[in-house]
Design a protein around this motif. Structure first.
Motif, short mmCIF file in Angstrom:
data_model
loop_
_atom_site.label_atom_id
_atom_site.label_comp_id
_atom_site.label_asym_id
_atom_site.label_seq_id
_atom_site.Cartn_x
_atom_site.Cartn_y
_atom_site.Cartn_z
N PHE A 34 5.94 32.65 -42.48
CA PHE A 34 4.93 33.40 -43.22
C PHE A 34 5.60 34.44 -44.11
N LEU A 35 4.90 34.75 -45.17
CA LEU A 35 5.34 35.78 -46.12
C LEU A 35 4.48 37.01 -45.92
N VAL A 102 14.36 35.87 -49.25
CA VAL A 102 13.29 35.64 -50.23
C VAL A 102 13.80 36.02 -51.62
N ARG A 103 13.39 35.27 -52.62
CA ARG A 103 13.67 35.68 -54.01
C ARG A 103 12.44 35.39 -54.86
N VAL A 104 12.35 36.08 -55.97
CA VAL A 104 11.27 35.84 -56.93
C VAL A 104 11.90 35.32 -58.21
N GLU A 105 11.42 34.16 -58.66
CA GLU A 105 11.93 33.53 -59.87
C GLU A 105 10.75 33.13 -60.74
N ASP A 106 10.70 33.66 -61.96
CA ASP A 106 9.64 33.29 -62.90
C ASP A 106 8.25 33.44 -62.29
N GLY A 107 8.03 34.52 -61.55
CA GLY A 107 6.72 34.79 -60.98
C GLY A 107 6.39 33.98 -59.74
N ARG A 108 7.36 33.24 -59.22
CA ARG A 108 7.14 32.45 -58.01
C ARG A 108 7.97 33.02 -56.86
N VAL A 109 7.38 33.02 -55.66
CA VAL A 109 8.10 33.48 -54.47
C VAL A 109 8.74 32.26 -53.82
N GLN A 110 10.04 32.38 -53.55
CA GLN A 110 10.79 31.27 -52.98
C GLN A 110 11.54 31.77 -51.74
N VAL A 111 11.73 30.88 -50.78
CA VAL A 111 12.50 31.23 -49.58
C VAL A 111 13.69 30.29 -49.46
N LEU A 112 14.75 30.82 -48.88
CA LEU A 112 15.94 30.02 -48.64
C LEU A 112 15.64 29.02 -47.52
#
Ligand code: FES
Length: 115
Positions: A34-35, A102-112
């Motif tokens: 979960f985020l 967690v990282r944010v790229e181009d307005g999207r939340v991404q997880v490793l």
């Protein structure tokens, strides 16, 4: 190989708010997490309480206390800090949730992707 998985848009979560997700780990197994969004930052954890391994949420996307200041396990009420995952009250006090980068790229939340 380092791989980030897309979870949602940065505006898909309330503030404070939480969102559950299901991904595959690097071995192709289901992995539940979960985020949490708070103060403009995102944190990601495994959806597994250190006490028994049970899922933490007490309803769909419901991970936070009413005040939105802690993560709360829906099974026995353990409380965790949002930004560290440390349990500060309850049967697993002193233990921590497993976190994911967690990282944010181009307005999207991404997880490793977990191993
Ligand atoms: S399973 Fe979370 S506090 Fe017991």
């Amino acid at each position: 190989m380092t791989r980030y998985l897309d979870i949602c848009g940065v505006d898909d979560l309330a503030e404070p708010g939480a969102k559950e997700f299901e991904i595959e780990n690097s071995r192709g197994q289901k992995w539940y997490g979960f985020l949490v969004k708070k103060d403009g930052a995102f944190h990601a954890y495994a959806n597994a309480c250190p006490h028994t391994g049970a899922m933490l949420n007490w309803g769909p996307d419901r991970f936070l206390t009413r005040a939105g200041d802690r993560i709360m396990c829906g099974v026995h009420g353990a409380l965790f800090e949002i930004d560290t995952g440390l349990c500060v009250a309850g049967p697993c006090q002193g233990q921590s949730l497993r976190d994911l980068e967690v990282r944010v790229e181009d307005g999207r939340v991404q997880v490793l992707q977990p191993e």
